[in-house]
Design an enzyme around this catalytic site. Structure first.
Site, PDB file in Angstrom:
ATOM      1  N   TYR A  68       0.830  -1.219   0.000  1.00  0.00           N
ATOM      2  CA  TYR A  68       0.000   0.000   0.000  1.00  0.00           C
ATOM      3  C   TYR A  68       0.856   1.257   0.000  1.00  0.00           C
ATOM      4  CZ  TYR A  68      -4.327  -2.564   0.091  1.00  0.00           C
ATOM      5  OH  TYR A  68      -5.374  -3.381  -0.284  1.00  0.00           O
ATOM      6  N   ARG A  71       1.655   1.843  -3.507  1.00  0.00           N
ATOM      7  CA  ARG A  71       0.515   2.369  -4.277  1.00  0.00           C
ATOM      8  C   ARG A  71       0.239   3.825  -3.934  1.00  0.00           C
ATOM      9  NH1 ARG A  71      -4.111  -1.948  -3.621  1.00  0.00           N
ATOM     10  NH2 ARG A  71      -5.255  -0.435  -4.860  1.00  0.00           N
ATOM     11  N   GLN A 106     -15.350   1.555  -7.206  1.00  0.00           N
ATOM     12  CA  GLN A 106     -14.648   0.510  -6.462  1.00  0.00           C
ATOM     13  C   GLN A 106     -13.215   0.965  -6.202  1.00  0.00           C
ATOM     14  OE1 GLN A 106     -15.643  -3.607  -8.306  1.00  0.00           O
ATOM     15  NE2 GLN A 106     -16.238  -2.121  -9.851  1.00  0.00           N
ATOM     16  N   ASN A 107     -12.836   2.101  -6.772  1.00  0.00           N
ATOM     17  CA  ASN A 107     -11.442   2.547  -6.687  1.00  0.00           C
ATOM     18  C   ASN A 107     -11.170   3.266  -5.371  1.00  0.00           C
ATOM     19  OD1 ASN A 107     -11.361   1.562  -9.233  1.00  0.00           O
ATOM     20  ND2 ASN A 107     -11.303   3.540 -10.267  1.00  0.00           N
ATOM     21  N   HIS A 124     -15.036   0.460  -1.740  1.00  0.00           N
ATOM     22  CA  HIS A 124     -13.911  -0.310  -1.189  1.00  0.00           C
ATOM     23  C   HIS A 124     -12.951   0.530  -0.364  1.00  0.00           C
ATOM     24  CE1 HIS A 124     -14.763  -3.483  -4.559  1.00  0.00           C
ATOM     25  NE2 HIS A 124     -15.602  -3.570  -3.541  1.00  0.00           N
ATOM     26  N   CYS A 135      -8.528   1.271  18.611  1.00  0.00           N
ATOM     27  CA  CYS A 135      -9.636   2.189  18.935  1.00  0.00           C
ATOM     28  C   CYS A 135     -10.602   2.357  17.766  1.00  0.00           C
ATOM     29  CB  CYS A 135      -9.114   3.543  19.412  1.00  0.00           C
ATOM     30  SG  CYS A 135      -8.345   4.533  18.108  1.00  0.00           S
ATOM     31  N   CYS A 175      -3.174   6.087  19.971  1.00  0.00           N
ATOM     32  CA  CYS A 175      -3.494   5.235  21.128  1.00  0.00           C
ATOM     33  C   CYS A 175      -2.502   4.083  21.247  1.00  0.00           C
ATOM     34  CB  CYS A 175      -4.922   4.707  21.017  1.00  0.00           C
ATOM     35  SG  CYS A 175      -5.098   3.279  19.939  1.00  0.00           S
ATOM     36  N   GLY A 212     -14.853   0.480 -16.952  1.00  0.00           N
ATOM     37  CA  GLY A 212     -13.534  -0.017 -16.534  1.00  0.00           C
ATOM     38  C   GLY A 212     -13.532  -0.967 -15.362  1.00  0.00           C
TER      39      GLY A 212
HETATM   40  C1  BJW Z   1     -10.184  -0.368 -19.033  1.00  0.00           C
HETATM   41  C2  BJW Z   1      -9.063   0.342 -19.343  1.00  0.00           C
HETATM   42  C3  BJW Z   1      -9.280   1.584 -19.880  1.00  0.00           C
HETATM   43  C4  BJW Z   1      -8.372  -1.463 -18.563  1.00  0.00           C
HETATM   44  N1  BJW Z   1     -10.505   2.033 -20.065  1.00  0.00           N
HETATM   45  N2  BJW Z   1     -11.409   0.074 -19.216  1.00  0.00           N
HETATM   46  C5  BJW Z   1     -21.320 -13.403  -4.716  1.00  0.00           C
HETATM   47  C6  BJW Z   1     -20.831 -14.359  -5.608  1.00  0.00           C
HETATM   48  C7  BJW Z   1     -19.508 -14.782  -5.523  1.00  0.00           C
HETATM   49  C8  BJW Z   1     -18.630 -14.282  -4.551  1.00  0.00           C
HETATM   50  C9  BJW Z   1     -19.120 -13.359  -3.666  1.00  0.00           C
HETATM   51  C10 BJW Z   1     -20.447 -12.942  -3.755  1.00  0.00           C
HETATM   52  N3  BJW Z   1     -20.632 -12.006  -2.774  1.00  0.00           N
HETATM   53  C11 BJW Z   1     -19.468 -11.849  -2.106  1.00  0.00           C
HETATM   54  C12 BJW Z   1     -18.523 -12.660  -2.617  1.00  0.00           C
HETATM   55  C13 BJW Z   1     -17.103 -12.790  -2.151  1.00  0.00           C
HETATM   56  C14 BJW Z   1     -16.183 -11.706  -2.691  1.00  0.00           C
HETATM   57  C15 BJW Z   1     -16.182 -11.761  -4.202  1.00  0.00           C
HETATM   58  O1  BJW Z   1     -16.768 -10.946  -4.887  1.00  0.00           O
HETATM   59  N4  BJW Z   1     -15.445 -12.709  -4.754  1.00  0.00           N
HETATM   60  C16 BJW Z   1     -15.358 -12.879  -6.196  1.00  0.00           C
HETATM   61  C17 BJW Z   1     -13.993 -12.377  -6.669  1.00  0.00           C
HETATM   62  C18 BJW Z   1     -15.571 -14.315  -6.503  1.00  0.00           C
HETATM   63  N5  BJW Z   1     -16.556 -10.381  -2.199  1.00  0.00           N
HETATM   64  C19 BJW Z   1     -16.173  -9.950  -1.008  1.00  0.00           C
HETATM   65  O2  BJW Z   1     -15.491 -10.623  -0.289  1.00  0.00           O
HETATM   66  C20 BJW Z   1     -16.630  -8.577  -0.578  1.00  0.00           C
HETATM   67  N6  BJW Z   1     -17.154  -8.647   0.739  1.00  0.00           N
HETATM   68  C21 BJW Z   1     -18.304  -9.256   0.999  1.00  0.00           C
HETATM   69  O3  BJW Z   1     -19.059  -9.654   0.148  1.00  0.00           O
HETATM   70  O4  BJW Z   1     -18.558  -9.363   2.337  1.00  0.00           O
HETATM   71  C22 BJW Z   1     -19.686 -10.123   2.778  1.00  0.00           C
HETATM   72  C23 BJW Z   1     -19.731 -10.028   4.266  1.00  0.00           C
HETATM   73  C24 BJW Z   1     -20.892  -9.623   4.870  1.00  0.00           C
HETATM   74  C25 BJW Z   1     -20.962  -9.539   6.264  1.00  0.00           C
HETATM   75  C26 BJW Z   1     -19.822  -9.840   7.015  1.00  0.00           C
HETATM   76  C27 BJW Z   1     -18.655 -10.234   6.417  1.00  0.00           C
HETATM   77  C28 BJW Z   1     -18.589 -10.316   5.019  1.00  0.00           C
HETATM   78  C29 BJW Z   1     -15.468  -7.602  -0.489  1.00  0.00           C
HETATM   79  C30 BJW Z   1     -14.842  -7.316  -1.802  1.00  0.00           C
HETATM   80  C31 BJW Z   1     -13.637  -6.390  -1.599  1.00  0.00           C
HETATM   81  C32 BJW Z   1     -12.805  -6.208  -2.871  1.00  0.00           C
HETATM   82  N7  BJW Z   1     -11.592  -5.552  -2.516  1.00  0.00           N
HETATM   83  C33 BJW Z   1     -10.652  -5.163  -3.558  1.00  0.00           C
HETATM   84  C34 BJW Z   1      -9.411  -4.495  -2.869  1.00  0.00           C
HETATM   85  C35 BJW Z   1      -9.776  -3.096  -2.387  1.00  0.00           C
HETATM   86  C36 BJW Z   1      -8.611  -2.403  -1.778  1.00  0.00           C
HETATM   87  C37 BJW Z   1      -7.503  -2.121  -2.754  1.00  0.00           C
HETATM   88  O5  BJW Z   1      -7.715  -1.486  -3.789  1.00  0.00           O
HETATM   89  O6  BJW Z   1      -6.394  -2.535  -2.439  1.00  0.00           O
HETATM   90  O7  BJW Z   1     -11.257  -4.264  -4.475  1.00  0.00           O
HETATM   91  S1  BJW Z   1     -10.150  -6.522  -4.619  1.00  0.00           S
HETATM   92  C38 BJW Z   1     -10.115  -5.586  -6.106  1.00  0.00           C
HETATM   93  O8  BJW Z   1     -11.173  -5.971  -7.023  1.00  0.00           O
HETATM   94  C39 BJW Z   1     -10.456  -4.149  -5.669  1.00  0.00           C
HETATM   95  C40 BJW Z   1     -11.263  -3.660  -6.823  1.00  0.00           C
HETATM   96  O9  BJW Z   1     -12.034  -2.529  -6.429  1.00  0.00           O
HETATM   97  C41 BJW Z   1     -12.096  -4.872  -7.157  1.00  0.00           C
HETATM   98  C42 BJW Z   1     -12.666  -4.853  -8.554  1.00  0.00           C
HETATM   99  O10 BJW Z   1     -11.691  -4.823  -9.520  1.00  0.00           O
HETATM  100  P1  BJW Z   1     -11.903  -3.928 -10.823  1.00  0.00           P
HETATM  101  O11 BJW Z   1     -11.977  -2.510 -10.452  1.00  0.00           O
HETATM  102  O12 BJW Z   1     -13.011  -4.467 -11.617  1.00  0.00           O
HETATM  103  O13 BJW Z   1     -10.488  -4.133 -11.540  1.00  0.00           O
HETATM  104  P2  BJW Z   1     -10.021  -5.293 -12.538  1.00  0.00           P
HETATM  105  O14 BJW Z   1      -8.547  -5.223 -12.627  1.00  0.00           O
HETATM  106  O15 BJW Z   1     -10.618  -6.593 -12.187  1.00  0.00           O
HETATM  107  O16 BJW Z   1     -10.654  -4.863 -13.944  1.00  0.00           O
HETATM  108  C43 BJW Z   1     -10.207  -3.711 -14.641  1.00  0.00           C
HETATM  109  C44 BJW Z   1     -11.078  -3.559 -15.855  1.00  0.00           C
HETATM  110  O17 BJW Z   1     -10.710  -2.367 -16.535  1.00  0.00           O
HETATM  111  C45 BJW Z   1     -10.934  -4.704 -16.878  1.00  0.00           C
HETATM  112  O18 BJW Z   1     -12.231  -5.111 -17.294  1.00  0.00           O
HETATM  113  C46 BJW Z   1     -10.173  -4.056 -18.043  1.00  0.00           C
HETATM  114  O19 BJW Z   1     -10.543  -4.603 -19.303  1.00  0.00           O
HETATM  115  C47 BJW Z   1     -10.628  -2.635 -17.907  1.00  0.00           C
HETATM  116  N8  BJW Z   1      -9.721  -1.626 -18.446  1.00  0.00           N
HETATM  117  N9  BJW Z   1      -7.922  -0.465 -19.004  1.00  0.00           N
HETATM  118  C48 BJW Z   1     -11.549   1.191 -19.695  1.00  0.00           C
HETATM  119  N10 BJW Z   1      -8.208   2.337 -20.249  1.00  0.00           N
HETATM  120 ZN    ZN Z   2      -6.180   3.984  18.003  1.00  0.00          ZN
END
Ligand code: BJW
Ligand code: ZN
Length: 272
Positions: A68, A71, A106-107, A124, A135, A175, A212
């Site tokens: 991080y 990043r 999501q960013n 996110h 704390c 803390c 995206g």
């Molecule tokens: C362009 C381009 C250009 C390139 N122009 N386009 C239902 C079904 C199955 C699984 C689950 C479900 N519900 C929940 C889950 C589990 C899980 C999940 O989704 N798993 C799947 C992967 C299978 N989800 C979770 O765990 C979530 N939590 C949850 O559901 O909790 C339930 C709960 C309830 C109560 C108590 C406890 C729990 C949490 C999800 C958190 C995701 N976190 C991250 C990290 C964030 C921090 C960080 O940034 O470091 O989020 S992972 C990562 O993926 C990040 C992103 O925001 C996220 C999405 O990725 P994104 O943005 O789509 O990026 P890419 O790289 O995948 O795609 C880029 C796209 O851009 C591509 O399509 C390219 O083609 C395109 N592109 N250049 C336009 N110039």
């Molecule tokens: Zn603290």
């Protein structure tokens, strides 16, 4: 003559009373921020998605902080691109016309806000906030490096020497508790208030623009079928097909920084 995708999109857009936009990492790609799942989704030998997990934190919080810290350092040198600016301009026009506009991202990079988007729903979390594990306070933090111990660390080079940070070197709250990035990792719950704000923006919208994102991560990706059920026109801008392309009414293939400025150069039509 049949209507082109662009004409269909723009005629819906200029009449829309309620618009929602869902963005992912691709919208920031042209600003120089790597996406998660494409080329560039590796840091050292690790998949970015494997480091964004509670398991990685349990194993080695210092390594996760290095990732991080890297990043944050990189994001500091990046600026919003024409795609971010076009979305901010659209929001300003729509709000001025008294219509409803919700940007859901999501960013964590903060580039939408830098471009002038007002209070996007950050599903996110934020790269620029930290949370104390003791704390639980959440604070803004723009320190780069995150602490002096992390200066010069975080190189993405796979040959970079591995360095184990001790507990005493981890970022600390006033803390005394350990600080972590205030972001949502896999298996962690999103903030209820963010989910509610996103759902409110999507329910009954006339148009959902998806930009995206690979749309494989839930609950974010679930907003697309939700909008579809509500009868919205679904439009996608992406360089390649995503998991929700099949649900889309119109698809624009290409970089969002190149496509969005002319696609969104539409003024709201007067209310009928
Ligand atoms: C362009 C381009 C250009 C390139 N122009 N386009 C239902 C079904 C199955 C699984 C689950 C479900 N519900 C929940 C889950 C589990 C899980 C999940 O989704 N798993 C799947 C992967 C299978 N989800 C979770 O765990 C979530 N939590 C949850 O559901 O909790 C339930 C709960 C309830 C109560 C108590 C406890 C729990 C949490 C999800 C958190 C995701 N976190 C991250 C990290 C964030 C921090 C960080 O940034 O470091 O989020 S992972 C990562 O993926 C990040 C992103 O925001 C996220 C999405 O990725 P994104 O943005 O789509 O990026 P890419 O790289 O995948 O795609 C880029 C796209 O851009 C591509 O399509 C390219 O083609 C395109 N592109 N250049 C336009 N110039
Ligand atoms: Zn603290």
């Amino acid at each position: 003559m049949s209507e082109t995708s662009r004409e269909r999109f723009q005629s819906t857009l200029c009449r829309a009373r309620k618009i929602a936009v869902l963005t992912g990492a691709g919208v920031s790609a042209e600003s120089g921020i790597p996406t998660f799942r494409g080329a560039g989704g590796l840091w050292r030998r690790y998949e970015a998605t494997s480091l964004a997990s509670p398991e990685a934190w349990q194993r080695d919080p210092g390594l996760v902080w290095e990732f991080y810290n890297h990043r944050r350092e990189r994001a500091l040198g990046c600026a919003p691109n024409p795609g971010h600016h076009a979305l901010a301009q659209l929001e300003a026009w729509w709000r001025e016309a008294g219509r409803v506009f919700t940007l859901i991202t999501q960013n964590i990079d903060g580039l939408h806000e830098q471009a002038g988007s007002r209070s996007p729903v950050r599903l996110h979390g934020s790269l620029w906030q930290v949370r104390c594990l003791s704390c639980e306070s959440v604070t803004e933090n723009r320190d780069v490096p995150i602490t002096p111990a992390f200066a010069g660390s975080g190189s993405p080079d796979p040959e970079a020497p591995a360095r184990r940070f001790t507990a005493a070197e981890l970022p600390r709250c006033r803390c005394g508790g350990v600080l972590r990035p205030h972001v949502v990792w896999f298996g962690e719950a999103l903030q209820e208030s963010d989910l509610a704000a996103a759902a409110a923006g999507v329910e009954g919208c006339d148009l959902l623009l998806v930009v995206g994102t690979s749309a494989v991560v839930y609950p974010a990706a679930g907003f697309v079928p939700m909008a579809k059920r509500h009868g919205a026109l679904i439009a996608e801008v992406n360089v390649e097909p995503s998991a929700i392309s099949g649900l889309c009414d119109v698809v624009f293939t290409g970089g969002s920084g190149a496509i969005l400025p002319s696609l969104l150069d539409v003024t709201p039509a007067r209310a009928p």
